[in-house]
Design an enzyme around this catalytic site. Structure first.
Site, PDB file in Angstrom:
ATOM      1  N   GLY A 138       0.841  -1.188   0.000  1.00  0.00           N
ATOM      2  CA  GLY A 138       0.000   0.000   0.000  1.00  0.00           C
ATOM      3  C   GLY A 138       0.874   1.234   0.000  1.00  0.00           C
ATOM      4  O   GLY A 138       2.052   1.180   0.392  1.00  0.00           O
TER       5      GLY A 138
ATOM      6  N   GLN B  55       3.038   9.951   1.256  1.00  0.00           N
ATOM      7  CA  GLN B  55       4.329   9.255   1.248  1.00  0.00           C
ATOM      8  C   GLN B  55       5.165   9.605   0.021  1.00  0.00           C
ATOM      9  O   GLN B  55       6.368   9.343  -0.010  1.00  0.00           O
ATOM     10  CB  GLN B  55       4.130   7.731   1.301  1.00  0.00           C
ATOM     11  CG  GLN B  55       3.578   7.262   2.632  1.00  0.00           C
ATOM     12  CD  GLN B  55       3.465   5.752   2.662  1.00  0.00           C
ATOM     13  OE1 GLN B  55       2.494   5.186   2.186  1.00  0.00           O
ATOM     14  NE2 GLN B  55       4.480   5.090   3.208  1.00  0.00           N
TER      15      GLN B  55
ATOM     16  N   CYS C 159       6.031  -0.085   7.288  1.00  0.00           N
ATOM     17  CA  CYS C 159       5.661   1.042   6.442  1.00  0.00           C
ATOM     18  C   CYS C 159       6.851   1.409   5.567  1.00  0.00           C
ATOM     19  O   CYS C 159       7.982   1.433   6.055  1.00  0.00           O
ATOM     20  CB  CYS C 159       5.272   2.239   7.318  1.00  0.00           C
ATOM     21  SG  CYS C 159       4.811   3.701   6.381  1.00  0.00           S
ATOM     22  N   LEU C 160       6.596   1.682   4.305  1.00  0.00           N
ATOM     23  CA  LEU C 160       7.688   2.041   3.389  1.00  0.00           C
ATOM     24  C   LEU C 160       8.382   3.323   3.832  1.00  0.00           C
ATOM     25  O   LEU C 160       9.521   3.567   3.461  1.00  0.00           O
ATOM     26  CB  LEU C 160       7.155   2.199   1.960  1.00  0.00           C
ATOM     27  CG  LEU C 160       6.668   0.894   1.299  1.00  0.00           C
ATOM     28  CD1 LEU C 160       6.002   1.191  -0.029  1.00  0.00           C
ATOM     29  CD2 LEU C 160       7.805  -0.094   1.122  1.00  0.00           C
TER      30      LEU C 160
ATOM     31  N   HIS D  99      -4.242   1.234   7.771  1.00  0.00           N
ATOM     32  CA  HIS D  99      -2.896   1.804   7.757  1.00  0.00           C
ATOM     33  C   HIS D  99      -2.803   2.951   6.755  1.00  0.00           C
ATOM     34  O   HIS D  99      -2.299   4.038   7.074  1.00  0.00           O
ATOM     35  CB  HIS D  99      -1.888   0.697   7.408  1.00  0.00           C
ATOM     36  CG  HIS D  99      -0.472   1.153   7.296  1.00  0.00           C
ATOM     37  ND1 HIS D  99       0.498   0.820   8.211  1.00  0.00           N
ATOM     38  CD2 HIS D  99       0.142   1.943   6.373  1.00  0.00           C
ATOM     39  CE1 HIS D  99       1.642   1.384   7.852  1.00  0.00           C
ATOM     40  NE2 HIS D  99       1.458   2.070   6.733  1.00  0.00           N
ATOM     41  N   GLU D 100      -3.309   2.730   5.545  1.00  0.00           N
ATOM     42  CA  GLU D 100      -3.199   3.763   4.503  1.00  0.00           C
ATOM     43  C   GLU D 100      -4.073   4.976   4.825  1.00  0.00           C
ATOM     44  O   GLU D 100      -3.664   6.115   4.598  1.00  0.00           O
ATOM     45  CB  GLU D 100      -3.561   3.199   3.128  1.00  0.00           C
ATOM     46  CG  GLU D 100      -2.657   2.088   2.634  1.00  0.00           C
ATOM     47  CD  GLU D 100      -1.174   2.365   2.785  1.00  0.00           C
ATOM     48  OE1 GLU D 100      -0.752   3.533   2.674  1.00  0.00           O
ATOM     49  OE2 GLU D 100      -0.431   1.406   3.038  1.00  0.00           O
TER      50      GLU D 100
ATOM     51  N   HIS E 244      -2.493   7.337   7.175  1.00  0.00           N
ATOM     52  CA  HIS E 244      -1.514   8.230   6.540  1.00  0.00           C
ATOM     53  C   HIS E 244      -2.157   9.549   6.108  1.00  0.00           C
ATOM     54  O   HIS E 244      -1.513  10.595   6.135  1.00  0.00           O
ATOM     55  CB  HIS E 244      -0.918   7.572   5.292  1.00  0.00           C
ATOM     56  CG  HIS E 244       0.294   6.709   5.551  1.00  0.00           C
ATOM     57  ND1 HIS E 244       1.451   7.198   6.104  1.00  0.00           N
ATOM     58  CD2 HIS E 244       0.521   5.390   5.303  1.00  0.00           C
ATOM     59  CE1 HIS E 244       2.345   6.216   6.183  1.00  0.00           C
ATOM     60  NE2 HIS E 244       1.803   5.104   5.717  1.00  0.00           N
TER      61      HIS E 244
HETATM   62 NI    NI Z   1       2.720   3.260   5.588  1.00  0.00          NI
END
Ligand code: NI
Length: 177
Positions: free
Chosen positions: A46, A51, A91-92, A133-134, A137
């Site tokens: 995701g 991000q 998380c990226l 999670h997304e 953000h």
């Molecule tokens: Ni993330």
């Protein structure tokens, strides 16, 4: 195909409340395509627009199930199950870190697609986790804000002997979103 730079913890973009996406134009389609390309290249499940430094309410998710690539524009969670799940999350934007996070087992999200058409999507299990999670953000929240605890490096790499048993040979790879 354009890979965008994924910002990391410390970048102010990750802590902003994103604005609604108002235009369903070419620019949005390019953003969605770039976000998907960037997510796949990074082996993520995701990615949210902040991000990649874009403060709009846009996310892409692909947990490699039957749903395939999911694009959510202006998503809102309308239902969440009381039943919860407790599992690993990464998380990226926080590479190399993972935590244990409790999330609803099932959520329903109301969103728009790339053309502005409204739809509802219900996700269970890992998809529900990815949606939560997304969407976090988009309001400047990260998993570290709601984690039960953070995993140690040994736990992440999966070489933890459990109760004197032989060490696990293999551990599921951490999923990063
Ligand atoms: Ni993330």
């Amino acid at each position: 195909m354009a890979i965008r730079n994924i910002v990391e913890l410390g970048d102010p973009a990750l802590r902003k409340v994103c604005k609604p996406q108002e235009k369903f134009d070419l620019r949005l389609r390019v953003l969605l395509k770039d976000m998907a390309d960037t997510m796949y290249k990074a082996d993520g499940v995701g990615l949210a627009a902040p991000q990649v430094g874009i403060l709009r309410r846009v996310v892409v998710i692909d947990v490699q199930d039957d749903h395939g690539l999911i694009e959510l524009v202006n998503p809102v969670i309308t239902e969440r199950s009381e039943e919860t799940q407790c599992g690993r999350e990464g998380c990226l934007s926080l590479p190399g870190r993972q935590g244990v996070v409790t999330r609803p087992m099932r959520v329903t999200v109301h969103a728009q697609d790339r053309h502005g058409r409204e739809f509802d999507l219900t996700g269970e299990g890992f998809l529900a986790r990815a949606i939560c999670h997304e969407l976090d953000h988009l309001d400047g929240r990260l998993w570290i804000d709601c984690a039960d605890r953070e995993l140690t490096r040994e736990e992440i790499s999966g070489h933890i002997p459990e109760d004197g048993d032989e060490p696990e040979e293999e551990e599921t790879e951490g999923e990063e979103a």
